[in-house]
Design an enzyme around this catalytic site. Structure first.
Site, PDB file in Angstrom:
ATOM      1  CD  GLN A  25      -3.027   0.479   0.014  1.00 55.13           C
ATOM      2  OE1 GLN A  25      -3.138  -0.916  -0.288  1.00 55.13           O
ATOM      3  NE2 GLN A  25      -3.688   1.267  -0.841  1.00 55.13           N
ATOM      4  CD  GLU A  27      -8.118   3.402  -1.785  1.00 54.38           C
ATOM      5  OE1 GLU A  27      -8.112   3.440  -3.045  1.00 54.38           O
ATOM      6  OE2 GLU A  27      -7.247   3.542  -1.303  1.00 54.38           O
TER       7      GLU A  27
END
Length: 417
Positions: free
Chosen positions: A260, A312
């Site tokens: 990420q 998210e």
């Protein structure tokens, strides 16, 4: 790496803005709004000339033409590695199937009470502009494919050119596989301005979707505020929250957090875990990363945090992920179990990776078939059906001083028909 021991009581004592500051979360789009507004309005007034000007200024490219021609498309399809092309098609087939399954009836009507039949007609938006960051073929698949499944008449794709004035062949290939109608070599806020207001080359669209940098996002917010066109949702730096217990593999968790952070320096990765051993192992593997690890007493505390943070991406790596899933209300996309990394969904599972960030999953869904559809209510009444609601409708119309509304109902029951 920061390991924080938190309790529900301590977190509940924080205001939302304190939570955002705690994680350095969110982007102040207002700081970019003035520049984005000026760019959009210049494109609106100067058309293609403004696009050439801004492309030279921001991308350092002197373009000969804005639209990608058929020769360049054919060349790109030849230049793309056969293995990559095969994998683009595999990913597309999964994305296609997932979004096809989201489709309901285009028209339904049911008699809800005697003489009153109500329904809904679903139709695609007529034209859509999709924004694809430079060299991101996966985003081309994710934005164009559901628009195509929805039946959008015109799908226009914009993406920044490379220094030589060309477009990454993989983006072109993905766009054609997914079904884009036209491709343009324009990026940044000026691309948003062109799609929202139209130029000599780029037609105006009804809605703009797709991820982009802060200027792209600021421009999207601006064009929506001006009523130029609709957008999907604001999107900022990417983020992941992982909730895990002692059953999770520390190597896998650390790998997902590192993945990420690969997006950019503002990306956020957070681990919530009931296992001190897991927290310490992951901390060692992260090597000084700015990500955060929270040691929590119970998974219920983690669920509370998830719904407050509204990430998210959410990975649930616990012995019973479905019990955690049951309590989740706010997340863009959810991944269950150790073999479901976010990276799989980013590229090839078939779910969409265009997702709300910075807490927007509290109010927005990720990109889906519905993003490219609109609905119209339909009603059909018989004489008996209208008679059943006549008194209520007339009373409400008169209460609001709309006597002609009342008369349009009453007249149907007076005199000759």
């Amino acid at each position: 790496m920061i390991i924080m021991v938190i309790t529900v009581e301590e977190l509940k004592g924080l205001e939302q803005d304190e939570v955002e500051r705690l994680f350095n979360r969110g982007v102040e789009y207002l700081g970019f709004m003035d520049d984005a507004m000026k760019i959009v309005e210049t494109v609106r007034s100067d058309g293609d000339d403004a696009l050439f000007k801004f492309t030279k200024e921001f991308d350092r490219v002197d373009l000969d033409q804005i639209e990608v021609g058929e020769d360049e498309i054919e060349s790109a399809m030849r230049d793309v590695d056969e293995n990559l092309l095969r994998n683009l098609k595999l990913a597309h087939s999964n994305i296609l199937e997932f979004h096809r399954r989201q489709r309901g009836r285009d028209l339904w009507m049911d008699e809800i009470t005697e003489g009153i039949t109500l329904g809904q007609k679903c139709v695609p938006i007529e034209s859509v502009g999709v924004y694809v960051p430079s060299s991101y073929p996966s985003s081309a698949l994710m934005t164009v494919t559901p628009a195509k499944v929805a039946g959008v008449d015109k799908i226009l794709l914009t993406t920044p050119p490379r220094r030589d004035g060309s477009i990454d062949p993989s983006v072109i290939a993905a766009a054609k596989i997914a079904g884009a109608d036209r491709i343009f070599k324009v990026g940044g806020a000026h691309a948003i301005g062109a799609l929202a207001t139209g130029t000599e080359t780029i037609p105006r669209v009804s809605k703009i979707v797709g991820p982009g940098n802060v200027y792209v996002t600021a421009a999207k917010i601006y064009v929506r505020s001006m009523g130029y066109c609709e957008i999907d949702f604001p999107a900022g730096p990417s983020e992941i929250v992982i909730i895990a217990d002692s059953s999770a593999d520390a190597r896998w968790v650390a790998a997902d957090m590192k993945a990420q952070e690969e997006h950019d320096s503002m990306a956020i990765s957070i681990l919530l875990t009931t296992s001190r051993e897991l927290a310490e192992e992951v901390s060692r593997m992260m090597n000084g990363s700015q990500s955060r690890i929270f040691l929590i007493d119970t998974l219920e505390e983690g669920i509370w945090f998830i719904n407050r943070f509204a990430p998210e991406h959410l990975e649930i790596i616990t012995e019973n992920p479905f019990s955690v899933l049951e309590g989740v209300r706010n997340a863009g996309s959810i991944f269950l179990g150790g073999y479901s990394p976010v990276a799989a969904g980013d590229y090839a599972t078939g779910t969409n990776h265009v997702l709300p960030t910075a807490g927007y999953s509290r109010i927005f869904s990720g990109l889906s078939l519905e993003s490219f559809m609109k609905t119209m209510s339909v009603q059909m009444l018989t004489e008996r059906g209208l008679e059943r609601i006549k008194d209520a409708a007339v009373a409400l119309a008169r209460q609001e001083n709309f006597d002609r509304h009342a008369e349009s109902i009453i007249i149907r029951f007076e005199g000759d028909k």
